[in-house]
Design an enzyme around this catalytic site. Sequence first.
Site, PDB file in Angstrom:
ATOM      1  N   ARG A  43      -7.814 -65.510  84.467  1.00 33.94           N
ATOM      2  CA  ARG A  43      -7.297 -64.944  85.394  1.00 33.94           C
ATOM      3  C   ARG A  43      -7.133 -63.435  85.051  1.00 33.94           C
ATOM      4  O   ARG A  43      -7.339 -62.450  86.068  1.00 33.94           O
ATOM      5  CB  ARG A  43      -5.686 -65.232  85.296  1.00 33.94           C
ATOM      6  CG  ARG A  43      -5.523 -66.591  86.278  1.00 33.94           C
ATOM      7  CD  ARG A  43      -4.108 -67.180  86.093  1.00 33.94           C
ATOM      8  NE  ARG A  43      -2.760 -66.315  85.957  1.00 33.94           N
ATOM      9  CZ  ARG A  43      -1.888 -66.125  86.568  1.00 33.94           C
ATOM     10  NH1 ARG A  43      -1.734 -66.818  87.541  1.00 33.94           N
ATOM     11  NH2 ARG A  43      -0.837 -65.118  86.281  1.00 33.94           N
ATOM     12  N   ARG A  55     -11.859 -51.532  93.153  1.00 33.51           N
ATOM     13  CA  ARG A  55     -11.217 -50.354  93.329  1.00 33.51           C
ATOM     14  C   ARG A  55     -12.075 -49.147  92.705  1.00 33.51           C
ATOM     15  O   ARG A  55     -12.223 -48.017  93.345  1.00 33.51           O
ATOM     16  CB  ARG A  55      -9.961 -50.406  92.867  1.00 33.51           C
ATOM     17  CG  ARG A  55      -8.963 -50.964  93.633  1.00 33.51           C
ATOM     18  CD  ARG A  55      -8.521 -50.329  94.854  1.00 33.51           C
ATOM     19  NE  ARG A  55      -7.657 -51.202  95.682  1.00 33.51           N
ATOM     20  CZ  ARG A  55      -7.879 -51.631  96.827  1.00 33.51           C
ATOM     21  NH1 ARG A  55      -9.158 -51.910  97.170  1.00 33.51           N
ATOM     22  NH2 ARG A  55      -6.554 -52.386  97.484  1.00 33.51           N
ATOM     23  N   HIS A  84     -14.648 -48.355  95.243  1.00 32.47           N
ATOM     24  CA  HIS A  84     -14.106 -47.667  96.216  1.00 32.47           C
ATOM     25  C   HIS A  84     -13.828 -46.197  96.026  1.00 32.47           C
ATOM     26  O   HIS A  84     -14.276 -45.289  96.783  1.00 32.47           O
ATOM     27  CB  HIS A  84     -12.567 -48.352  96.920  1.00 32.47           C
ATOM     28  CG  HIS A  84     -12.769 -49.544  97.443  1.00 32.47           C
ATOM     29  ND1 HIS A  84     -11.582 -50.448  97.326  1.00 32.47           N
ATOM     30  CD2 HIS A  84     -13.724 -50.117  98.096  1.00 32.47           C
ATOM     31  CE1 HIS A  84     -11.964 -51.472  97.924  1.00 32.47           C
ATOM     32  NE2 HIS A  84     -13.296 -51.391  98.633  1.00 32.47           N
ATOM     33  N   SER A 124      -5.760 -62.211  73.640  1.00 33.16           N
ATOM     34  CA  SER A 124      -5.753 -62.312  72.247  1.00 33.16           C
ATOM     35  C   SER A 124      -6.689 -61.409  71.274  1.00 33.16           C
ATOM     36  O   SER A 124      -6.588 -61.048  70.293  1.00 33.16           O
ATOM     37  CB  SER A 124      -6.055 -63.666  71.713  1.00 33.16           C
ATOM     38  OG  SER A 124      -7.605 -63.883  72.212  1.00 33.16           O
ATOM     39  N   SER A 180       0.427 -65.479  81.824  1.00 33.06           N
ATOM     40  CA  SER A 180       0.858 -65.002  82.828  1.00 33.06           C
ATOM     41  C   SER A 180       1.189 -63.559  82.956  1.00 33.06           C
ATOM     42  O   SER A 180       0.761 -62.552  83.708  1.00 33.06           O
ATOM     43  CB  SER A 180       1.971 -65.709  83.516  1.00 33.06           C
ATOM     44  OG  SER A 180       1.601 -67.042  83.823  1.00 33.06           O
ATOM     45  N   GLU A 231      -1.952 -61.196  82.350  1.00 33.23           N
ATOM     46  CA  GLU A 231      -2.756 -61.224  83.316  1.00 33.23           C
ATOM     47  C   GLU A 231      -2.060 -60.368  84.721  1.00 33.23           C
ATOM     48  O   GLU A 231      -2.864 -59.519  85.171  1.00 33.23           O
ATOM     49  CB  GLU A 231      -3.003 -62.677  83.830  1.00 33.23           C
ATOM     50  CG  GLU A 231      -3.669 -63.533  82.802  1.00 33.23           C
ATOM     51  CD  GLU A 231      -3.425 -64.746  82.775  1.00 33.23           C
ATOM     52  OE1 GLU A 231      -3.793 -65.500  81.895  1.00 33.23           O
ATOM     53  OE2 GLU A 231      -2.609 -65.229  83.708  1.00 33.23           O
ATOM     54  N   ASP A 266      -4.435 -50.936  88.592  1.00 28.17           N
ATOM     55  CA  ASP A 266      -4.094 -50.600  89.947  1.00 28.17           C
ATOM     56  C   ASP A 266      -3.557 -49.268  89.666  1.00 28.17           C
ATOM     57  O   ASP A 266      -3.823 -48.151  90.512  1.00 28.17           O
ATOM     58  CB  ASP A 266      -3.157 -51.511  90.680  1.00 28.17           C
ATOM     59  CG  ASP A 266      -4.096 -52.381  91.580  1.00 28.17           C
ATOM     60  OD1 ASP A 266      -5.298 -52.163  91.933  1.00 28.17           O
ATOM     61  OD2 ASP A 266      -3.192 -53.137  92.420  1.00 28.17           O
TER      62      ASP A 266
END
Length: 300
Positions: free
Chosen positions: A162, A173, A176, A204, A264, A267, A275
Amino acid sequence: MATSGEQSRLLDTATSTSGTCSCYLNSASFNVGLNQQISHAERKKSGDEPGVPQQAPNGHHDCLGNHRVKGPFLVGPYSVIVRQTNEYVPPDQWSVYKLTEETDTFNRSLSEKLNPPHFNYAMKVVIGEVEQVREGVHPAAWARAGALLLRAPAVFTVGTGRSGLALQMAAMRFMHLGLSAHVVGETTAPAIGPGDVLVAASGSGSTSRVVRAAEVARDQGANVLAITTAADSLLAKTATEVLVIPAADKQDFEGTASEQYAGSLFEQSVLVLTDALFYTMWKSSGSQARELWRLHANLE
């Protein structure tokens, strides 16, 4: 099945929850860029986003101009059934049925296992933990990373699972912005060379494929941006700049750093932070959104 008049009333009610989202970001700083994303998620969660009406029960607004509704949900004595999809489903394609004792029992059984309070709590956990990560990152390190990226002849990303997918979105991006961006392992990725930048992510800091790529990149004279939870890891030791994310790694089974499963939080943070980095680079470049749009894919 509802009569045509009843269905028309239901569709009028449902379409009143649709609209076009207006999301504006107005600062070039990394911290503000990140805050905007988190506060935007909070506003979207509560239905308070400017210009976006309150959502229908179980409605979902994905902030990309697409307004999706997943069913079943209840509108008075009716159940609206909508196929689960990532595309906008016009209300006139919804199937509206009067509830029977059987469907009512089915819906109640589902709601006992998956109910709104549980989902609301989950959203608070996820967004709250990302906010904690924001408070622990070092914006100066990310700003230095952005400067390296803007000067690089070419930019490469590498990660597995992920976090690798999150870096693929980051690579898009960067493209872009007009950077020469590549994903390691893709058939069109060229050789890395002096002055190039490799963005490498491993929670890790010991993922063999990622560490090996970083070592090769340094041997070739490229810079390495290491995104990891472990500042003293093998990956960090190869890096030009270490971008530490204060999140759990995959084997935090006791939930000491995060309530979420496995990696999670790491990620999610890779996506949000890259972003925010893109946003900072974009605003500092002075480019307009229309200029970036010309580089969006037109072969789909």
